[in-house]
Design a protein around this motif. Structure first.
Motif, PDB file in Angstrom:
ATOM      1  N   ASN A   1      44.831  38.259  40.382  1.00  0.00           N
ATOM      2  CA  ASN A   1      43.920  38.403  39.386  1.00  0.00           C
ATOM      3  C   ASN A   1      44.719  37.318  38.380  1.00  0.00           C
TER       4      ASN A   1
ATOM      5  N   GLY B   1      38.336  43.959  33.443  1.00  0.00           N
ATOM      6  CA  GLY B   1      37.787  43.280  34.466  1.00  0.00           C
ATOM      7  C   GLY B   1      38.652  43.287  35.656  1.00  0.00           C
TER       8      GLY B   1
ATOM      9  N   LEU C   1      37.647  44.902  38.950  1.00  0.00           N
ATOM     10  CA  LEU C   1      37.181  43.707  40.278  1.00  0.00           C
ATOM     11  C   LEU C   1      38.085  44.215  41.449  1.00  0.00           C
TER      12      LEU C   1
ATOM     13  N   THR D   1      41.430  34.376  41.197  1.00  0.00           N
ATOM     14  CA  THR D   1      40.500  34.279  40.263  1.00  0.00           C
ATOM     15  C   THR D   1      40.927  33.121  39.290  1.00  0.00           C
TER      16      THR D   1
ATOM     17  N   VAL E   1      35.023  37.386  35.069  1.00  0.00           N
ATOM     18  CA  VAL E   1      35.625  38.611  35.127  1.00  0.00           C
ATOM     19  C   VAL E   1      35.736  39.299  33.906  1.00  0.00           C
TER      20      VAL E   1
END
Length: 253
Positions: free
Chosen positions: A92, A120, A124, A7, A60
């Motif tokens: 992440n 987030g 996620l 991400t 996110v």
């Protein structure tokens, strides 16, 4: 071929992680929020070296319903690009910056940091977990701001969220060990990125002071972090889990 989801890979540390992971033979699904040009630059850099990458938009810090839609996009990308229904690695990394002394910290900024840096990534990861292959690996990008060596005035909110990520890492490592999934966090020190509105470019006068506090005598670069994360995800990190690894060149050593 292994496949990694990273991400916040449109610039800086995330971009470097994506390129370094791809250089070790993995396919990459990378996310971006607003910087689509940067994301496609990352894809182009990976493809130039013979790798394969897909860029998907993801907020996110947005509503959890967005994670469900993102998961559906991941399923499609895995099927269409790699003929797979699982992936192997999750990083992440996506984040945002905020600095304010404790008495001046605004509630809305605190809440934004919470959504982006803790809530987030938590949900996620939960949403993507059914697609993560057994024996895979997760790396959460924390920060030196959450450790004794990196404590600097003005980062109480940011550091608190990153400290939460370190704790989450340990719980995930415990719970997911039954599936052979390793979970670690990496805590960068001061690193030359565009974080904080390209702060190092706007305030270059702070760089010598940070370098002077660093045992190895310079500011960190994104690739310093990228290679460490790639090593943790790969076979080199096969016996490492539940650890927070500071990658700072010895900041405040």
């Amino acid at each position: 071929m292994t496949v990694a989801i990273i991400t916040g890979a449109s610039s800086g540390i995330g971009q470097s992680i994506a390129i370094q992971v791809a250089a070790r033979g993995a396919g990459v699904i990378l996310t971006y929020q607003g910087n689509s040009a940067g994301a496609f630059d990352t894809v182009a850099a990976i493809e130039k070296e013979g790798g394969t990458a897909v860029a998907l938009r993801l907020d996110v810090g947005g509503p959890l319903s967005g994670f469900i839609a993102f998961r559906d996009q991941v399923v499609a990308a895995l099927r269409d690009t790699w003929q797979r229904d699982t992936f192997d690695h999750l990083v992440n990394n996506a984040g945002s910056a905020y600095m304010a002394m404790f008495p001046d910290t605004a509630e809305d900024e605190f809440d934004k940091l919470y959504r982006v840096h803790l809530k987030g990534p938590y949900f996620l990861t939960q949403t993507l977990l059914p697609l993560l292959a057994d024996g895979g690996a997760i790396v959460n990008i924390a920060s030196g701001a959450a450790s004794f060596s990196g404590l600097e005035p003005g980062y109480s909110a940011y550091g608190s969220m990153k400290g939460g990520m370190v704790t989450l890492t340990r719980y995930l490592a415990k719970e997911l060990s039954v599936r052979g999934i390793r979970v670690n966090s990496v805590s960068p020190g001061a690193t030359r990125t565009r974080f904080g509105g390209d702060a190092f470019a706007r305030f270059p006068e702070v760089i010598p002071g940070l370098a002077a506090k660093t045992a190895l005598g310079r500011l960190g670069e994104p690739d310093d972090i990228g290679v460490a994360v790639a090593a943790l995800l790969g076979d080199d990190g096969r016996w490492i889990t539940a650890q927070d690894i500071e990658v700072s060149g010895g900041f405040n050593l």
